[in-house]
Design a protein around this motif. Structure first.
Motif: not given
Length: 821
Positions: A654-665
């Motif tokens: 359900e899209g949980a892979g987004i946690w692996c992306d660093v939002r501030q980079s």
């Protein structure tokens, strides 16, 4: 110069003599409180001679003419061995620690007073049936008989600690026992902390859907979606403040994730090689020296019982008789709700109810503080429960201005018959009788695993709150107390509590896992203590057609982490055996060495191996990298990796892979990128803390069991005599559970686990075995202070026999209590 030298020699000699005399005096005074187990003591209030026969492990076997006298003997034995522990438990329940420890424990006392635990315990004395009240009174008389003996014979104030913290010892009362039972509820309850954390996460996350990732529900149907917290309690604002949760060592409040855990499993005769039923139980609590548990045998009119007691309580809480075995695991019943009360803006002593504003119930309580002025607390209660300080468990971060938080909790019953129910279970002769006795149990909710000669069963005992179908948060987050649909509507019927009797497969058990899947409001709980250990337990139970005492022991001591076996393939999917060999001494080479070790590892958390430490450090660093940029300091609340969260993210559920992306980079990081970076973080930490030679690392060096004295454990020099430290196997998610600290310089210290283990075989009951993690005595000069500790560490047990002849043959002492004529 020679004269100066002579005087220095003389002065040194004098100082040495004075030191020897001082140490000898201290030892003499401290040793005066060592109990003499071969003694005759004349005491009032007993009908005939009581014999306390102590076997070679210092387990008391208590024989007397009546049950009252047996409980009197148990009170005396508890006070002989664990007087300081009992007095500290009572002081904690009364909110009187600060009288001894000053300002360091004011917050603990203040919160306990606000819960009013001791006054509720005094009220609950009247709710006990005559048999239980008689037992409580007899037990208190036994404790007081020991106090009288200490005073009459000048026995060193009863415990060495009493010399350091001088205070008068009040006589023991039945209410003291009931208060200790309620105190255990504080250690085994976690729903309030989870409600507050869930609310904070809801406010902090930009995407509400991500809440199901970071605080995942146990897999399975039946969980309804929830609104955002901001819509439940208008005015609540997001807070990224770090978790304020560093309790004093004497505090009964446990950090998140430490709310109690246990294992229990049973096999019917059809699944037993010997043809008799089997039961294994190992309740998990925070480690301390001495341990929470105390082994005892009582010879009652209903028959002999033997097992684990808690000093201060005349009940064998987990153990066996000739006909019945019983064990406990924390049931995780949702028995707490935080209600946000709206204050009257024109009168802050009133709060909103469904019928308009109402005055708080108010009472002042004076808190005496050593070396400081006393503090007067104003205790306030609403219809929903006591009003809590905003500083506790970060409640202020989810409480809007003009509001306060109240706590509804089953432990806060003024007619608590839990001890009475425990005594009924202890005296039952069959599974059916024990289940019937459990109806009077209130809190903390437990799963009661039972076996008799022919049957096995599991029953959840404890009050389950009845909630409205329209409850705004389903009890999962704080909600407005003025709304009638958010208020409790009594207790659900005991018959509706989960129960499993004589299952077809012949085996049942619980590892704090989800026991039942029912829709709200009949759900029992949304929060469960285990999603991992149960998977390994199923494999071990299903691997054999029949079981034995030894196979149950093997399961209790199993250290294989299915969590590691599940997650490592995800974490290393794009890292195993890739790239060219890196030059020696480079980070890339270190990473390759670590991956090579983990690739050959079977997931066993063995204390002698390096792989568990590498894995644990990697997993910890991985979760921190995944959540830190989203949550900031709030990420500190997640002290232990959540396996379901890691798996959801790597599977991109359900899209949980987004946690692996660093939002501030600017780049878009993948979970493989995050795993590589986290492994490097872990290896840097290992290198700085334990050294760069990965092959020589030992998990047991980091995973030391810390049985620390709660008061003297940090005193220089003395701590080396009172603390018990042991290299141990296991981990957070193994059946031989050793829950790590999760914070501090060494986050992998083993601080919470099976302080008691017992395995009962009803084909030959006297072949049953048990053990505790320290020793029977709380006196650090006693050889019984830690004599069981190494047996426990090595996975060994001592006999659990009701054979009177065997107990007498191996006796290290017999105490006789004679009637005072």
């Amino acid at each position: 110069m020679a004269v100066v030298f002579q005087w220095l020699v003389r002065l040194t000699a004098v100082l040495i003599v004075l030191a020897v005399v001082g140490i000898s005096l201290v030892y003499f005074l401290a040793s005066r409180s060592l109990p003499n187990y071969d003694a005759i003591v004349r005491v009032p209030g007993i009908s005939d001679t009581i014999e306390i026969v102590r076997d070679n492990a210092n387990v008391p076997h208590i024989f007397a003419a009546t049950d009252r006298d047996v409980f009197h003997g148990l009170g005396f034995a508890h006070a002989q061995d664990r007087l300081w522990q009992m007095m500290m438990l009572r002081r904690t329940a009364q909110g009187r620690l600060s009288e001894l420890f000053g300002t360091a424990t004011v917050d603990v006392d203040s919160f306990i007073r606000r819960l009013d635990i001791y006054r509720l315990s005094v009220q609950s004395v009247e709710a006990q049936d005559p048999e239980t009240l008689a037992a409580l009174e007899a037990y208190a008389a036994g404790v007081n008989a020991r106090l009288d003996q200490i005073n009459a014979e000048a026995l060193g104030r009863g415990a060495p600690e009493m010399f350091l913290f001088k205070t008068a010892l009040a006589p023991w009362r039945p209410a003291d026992t009931l208060a200790i039972a309620k105190l255990m509820g504080l250690q085994l309850s976690s729903h309030m902390s989870e409600e507050v954390l869930r609310a904070r996460m809801s406010l902090a996350l930009d995407d509400p859907a991500r809440l199901a990732d970071i605080l995942p529900d146990v897999p399975g149907p039946g969980v309804a979606s929830l609104p955002e917290y901001a819509s439940l309690v208008p005015g609540a604002l997001p807070s990224f403040a770090a978790l304020s949760d560093d309790p004093h060592p004497l505090s009964p409040f446990r950090p998140r994730g430490f709310a109690g855990a246990s294992n229990a499993w049973a096999a019917a005769a059809s699944r037993s090689a010997s043809g008799g039923t089997l039961l294994a139980n190992d309740p998990h609590l925070g480690f301390s020296a001495p341990a929470v548990w105390y082994l005892a045998r009582l010879e009652l009119s209903s028959g002999g019982v033997i097992g684990g007691t808690i000093p201060g309580m005349p009940v064998v809480l987990t153990g066996r008789s000739d006909n019945l075995g019983w064990g406990l695991t924390t049931a995780y019943v949702d028995d707490q709700d935080v209600l946000i009360e709206e204050l009257n803006p024109d009168n802050p002593e009133q709060y909103r109810t469904p019928d308009g504003f109402k005055e708080f119930e108010r009472r002042d309580s004076i808190l005496q503080i050593k070396d400081a002025d006393p503090v007067t607390l104003t205790l306030r209660w609403s219809d929903n429960g006591p009003i809590l300080p905003g500083s506790f468990r970060n409640l202020d971060t989810v409480t809007p201005p003009g509001h306060v938080a109240a706590l509804s909790w089953t432990v806060l019953s003024p007619r608590d018959t839990s001890v009475q129910a425990g005594m009924g279970v202890m005296m039952a002769q069959s599974v059916a009788e024990a289940i019937a006795a459990g109806e009077g149990y209130i809190a903390p909710a437990q799963n009661l695993t039972l076996v008799d000669r022919t049957s096995v069963a599991l029953k959840t005992i404890g009050a389950v709150p009845r909630r409205d179908d329209a409850h705004n948060s389903q009890g999962r987050m704080p909600s407005l107390g003025a709304r009638p649909e958010n208020r409790w509507q009594g207790r659900m019927a005991y018959s509706s509590n989960p129960g499993f009797v004589a299952p077809v497969g012949g085996i049942l058990g619980n590892t704090n896992n989800k026991t039942i899947d029912r829709p709200f409001p009949n759900h029992i709980s949304f929060l469960w203590g285990d999603t991992q250990r149960v998977q390994r337990w199923r494999r071990l139970m299903q691997a054999r057609e029949v079981h034995t005492r030894d196979s149950f022991i093997e399961a209790q001591l199993d250290t294989v982490s299915l969590t590691a076996r599940t997650l490592l393939p995800f974490m290393g999917a794009e890292l195993w055996f890739t790239g060219e060999a890196a030059p020696a001494g480079t980070p890339e080479r270190q990473r390759q060495r670590a991956l090579a070790l983990l690739a050959e590892w079977n997931g066993e958390m063995n204390e002698h191996w390096p792989e568990p430490l590498i894995y644990a450090a990697w997993l910890r660093a991985l979760q921190d990298r995944m959540v830190r940029d989203e949550l900031g300091p709030l990420a500190d609340a997640l002290t232990h990796p959540e396996p379901l969260f890691i798996e959801r993210a790597f599977r991109d559920v359900e899209g949980a892979g987004i946690w692996c992306d660093v939002r501030q980079s600017a780049p878009v990081e993948t979970c493989a990128d995050m795993a590589r970076l986290a492994l490097d973080d872990a290896l840097i930490w290992i290198n700085e803390t334990w050294g760069s030679q990965l092959e020589s690392l030992r998990w047991g060096d980091a995973h030391q069991a810390t049985h620390d004295h709660q008061v003297l454990g940090e005193v220089p020099v003395l701590k080396h005599f009172v603390n018990i430290r042991q290299s141990t196997s296991g981990g957070d998610n193994t059946l031989q559970r050793g829950l790590t600290r999760g914070t501090g310089q060494n986050p992998f210290r083993n601080v919470h686990g099976a302080g008691y283990r017992g395995v009962y075989d009803f084909a030959d009951p006297n072949s049953s075995v048990f053990i505790i993690s320290t020793g029977q005595s709380g006196h650090f000069l006693s050889r019984h202070y830690d004599d069981l500790a190494q047996l426990w560490r090595r996975g060994e047990y001592i006999p659990m026999s009701l054979d009177e002849g065997l107990a007498r043959a191996a006796a290290v002492g017999v105490t006789r209590l004679e009637p005072l004529r």
